[in-house]
Design a protein around this motif. Structure first.
Motif, PDB file in Angstrom:
ATOM      1  N   ASP A 119      26.573  48.392  49.570  1.00  0.00           N
ATOM      2  CA  ASP A 119      26.768  47.653  50.809  1.00  0.00           C
ATOM      3  C   ASP A 119      26.880  46.157  50.514  1.00  0.00           C
ATOM      4  O   ASP A 119      26.643  45.701  49.393  1.00  0.00           O
ATOM      5  N   HIS A 120      27.262  45.385  51.549  1.00  0.00           N
ATOM      6  CA  HIS A 120      27.618  43.990  51.303  1.00  0.00           C
ATOM      7  C   HIS A 120      26.423  43.100  51.008  1.00  0.00           C
ATOM      8  O   HIS A 120      26.591  41.962  50.537  1.00  0.00           O
ATOM      9  N   CYS A 121      25.216  43.585  51.234  1.00  0.00           N
ATOM     10  CA  CYS A 121      24.047  42.782  50.891  1.00  0.00           C
ATOM     11  C   CYS A 121      23.992  42.483  49.399  1.00  0.00           C
ATOM     12  O   CYS A 121      23.448  41.452  48.989  1.00  0.00           O
ATOM     13  N   ILE A 122      24.580  43.330  48.568  1.00  0.00           N
ATOM     14  CA  ILE A 122      24.502  43.137  47.123  1.00  0.00           C
ATOM     15  C   ILE A 122      25.186  41.850  46.682  1.00  0.00           C
ATOM     16  O   ILE A 122      24.853  41.291  45.632  1.00  0.00           O
ATOM     17  N   THR A 123      26.125  41.356  47.472  1.00  0.00           N
ATOM     18  CA  THR A 123      26.817  40.125  47.082  1.00  0.00           C
ATOM     19  C   THR A 123      25.853  38.955  47.006  1.00  0.00           C
ATOM     20  O   THR A 123      26.060  38.021  46.222  1.00  0.00           O
ATOM     21  N   LEU A 124      24.788  38.976  47.811  1.00  0.00           N
ATOM     22  CA  LEU A 124      23.789  37.914  47.729  1.00  0.00           C
ATOM     23  C   LEU A 124      23.145  37.891  46.348  1.00  0.00           C
ATOM     24  O   LEU A 124      22.970  36.822  45.748  1.00  0.00           O
ATOM     25  N   VAL A 149      35.571  33.662  38.977  1.00  0.00           N
ATOM     26  CA  VAL A 149      34.511  33.918  38.002  1.00  0.00           C
ATOM     27  C   VAL A 149      33.826  35.255  38.261  1.00  0.00           C
ATOM     28  O   VAL A 149      32.865  35.606  37.574  1.00  0.00           O
ATOM     29  N   GLY A 150      34.323  35.999  39.231  1.00  0.00           N
ATOM     30  CA  GLY A 150      33.783  37.313  39.533  1.00  0.00           C
ATOM     31  C   GLY A 150      34.334  37.819  40.840  1.00  0.00           C
ATOM     32  O   GLY A 150      34.937  37.065  41.618  1.00  0.00           O
ATOM     33  N   MET A 151      34.152  39.112  41.077  1.00  0.00           N
ATOM     34  CA  MET A 151      34.594  39.691  42.347  1.00  0.00           C
ATOM     35  C   MET A 151      33.852  40.993  42.603  1.00  0.00           C
ATOM     36  O   MET A 151      33.267  41.582  41.689  1.00  0.00           O
ATOM     37  N   ASP A 152      33.866  41.418  43.864  1.00  0.00           N
ATOM     38  CA  ASP A 152      33.337  42.741  44.188  1.00  0.00           C
ATOM     39  C   ASP A 152      34.176  43.394  45.273  1.00  0.00           C
ATOM     40  O   ASP A 152      34.935  42.734  45.985  1.00  0.00           O
ATOM     41  N   VAL A 153      34.063  44.722  45.336  1.00  0.00           N
ATOM     42  CA  VAL A 153      34.588  45.531  46.436  1.00  0.00           C
ATOM     43  C   VAL A 153      33.403  46.325  46.972  1.00  0.00           C
ATOM     44  O   VAL A 153      32.725  47.029  46.210  1.00  0.00           O
ATOM     45  N   VAL A 154      33.159  46.216  48.285  1.00  0.00           N
ATOM     46  CA  VAL A 154      31.946  46.796  48.852  1.00  0.00           C
ATOM     47  C   VAL A 154      32.262  47.658  50.069  1.00  0.00           C
ATOM     48  O   VAL A 154      33.364  47.618  50.621  1.00  0.00           O
TER      49      VAL A 154
END
Length: 320
Positions: A120-125, A274-279
């Motif tokens: 879930d998007h909380c991991i981006t924190l 410098v990084g990315m995610d897909v959530v």
């Protein structure tokens, strides 16, 4: 780099690594490190995104290395390692954020570019906290249906609708260099987005994106970010629910997969990420697998843009 040749071995065979990368590559320093974060305790509606990393890896088996749009072979210019999943503690959000941050810190501290499969998007924190420890605040390019800047849910601070409230408060991102694109759907109140806007965050609504067009909005985003190192976060509910039914909080009036890939490729060619995610991939709500396929296609577009930059001797990753 070592990977399984799908012209010699069927894609349904072997270990499910991202794009069939040899798991032994994880022991080596790579240009890009694929990492799963199987966590969904911070969801407010439908759970199940903890199975997102596995679904994304499964969907990636069909991907091929050559990008026809950018005319570049990803693996010709980049080494990519699938480094498995990081630590999480189901049921414990704050503790999981600390564990995720600590596991990701060595990757952000190295020359590799972490590409993170949520979750879930909380991991981006947690990702931004790890990145901040080694690089300070960065610009944020955020594709989503939701701003995720609500201060708290149910009297608790951490939720998948709150990571960027904390990211701004903790100085993890530069609001004046950051932009959220595609925000739409009903809101909790008329003034719910006032606070992030007052802090300098640019919020492009879904309606504005439809009216202005993707190219015009991306030109604004690229000008805003400039040469600032940036992090890209892509929530699959940026896509219309017709293209991404497998997510926890789907929204209509969204965008096509083609529009998303065009914007990610354009950003990847122009911005030093410098990084990315897909959530927010929730596979049990999408038996067809089109949501996971859309998610890995976004990652493929991102990797192709990095390879395109490398092929032209443009810098990629964190300035050393």
């Amino acid at each position: 780099m070592a990977r399984v040749n799908s012209l010699q071995s069927p894609r349904f065979s072997g270990i499910r690594t991202f794009m069939r990368i040899d798991p032994r590559e994880a022991e080596k320093t790579a240009d890009v490190s694929i990492l799963g974060v199987p966590f969904d305790t911070a969801t407010s509606f439908r759970p199940g995104a903890r199975f997102g990393p596995a679904a994304l890896r499964e969907a990636s088996l069909i991907l091929k290395p050559f990008c026809q749009v950018l005319e570049v072979d990803i693996f010709e210019h980049l080494s990519v390692a699938d480094c498995g999943d990081v630590s999480t503690i189901p049921g414990y959000t704050a503790e999981s954020l600390d564990a995720i941050r600590d596991d990701l810190l060595p990757y952000f501290a190295s020359p590799t570019i972490p590409v993170i499969l949520g979750g879930d998007h909380c991991i981006t924190l947690a990702e931004l906290r790890a990145l901040h420890k080694v690089a300070g605040p960065v610009a944020l390019l955020h594709f989503d249906a939701h701003s995720d800047t609500v201060p708290e849910y149910f009297g608790k601070p951490y939720n998948h609708g709150s990571p960027f409230y904390h990211a701004i408060n903790e100085g993890l991102i530069l609001p004046e260099k950051s932009i959220q694109i595609g925000i739409r759907g009903p809101l909790y109140s008329r003034h719910i987005l006032d606070w992030p806007r007052e802090r300098g965050l640019r919020i492009v609504s879904g309606d504005e994106l439809h009216r202005r067009g993707c190219a015009d909005v991306m030109a604004e985003a690229l000008a805003r970010i400039g040469d600032t190192p940036a992090f890209l976060t892509f929530d699959v509910d940026f896509l219309d629910a017709a293209y991404a039914p497998g997510t926890g909080t789907p929204e209509v009036e969204g965008f096509t997969t083609r529009q998303a890939l065009d914007m990610v490729r354009e950003a990847g060619r122009q911005v030093r990420f410098v990084g990315m995610d897909v959530v927010e991939v929730l596979p049990d709500r999408d038996p067809s697998g089109i949501t996971a396929l859309a998610g890995v296609s976004v990652i493929h577009a991102f990797l192709a843009s990095l390879a395109w930059r490398r092929s032209r001797d443009l810098p990629v990753g964190r300035p050393q």
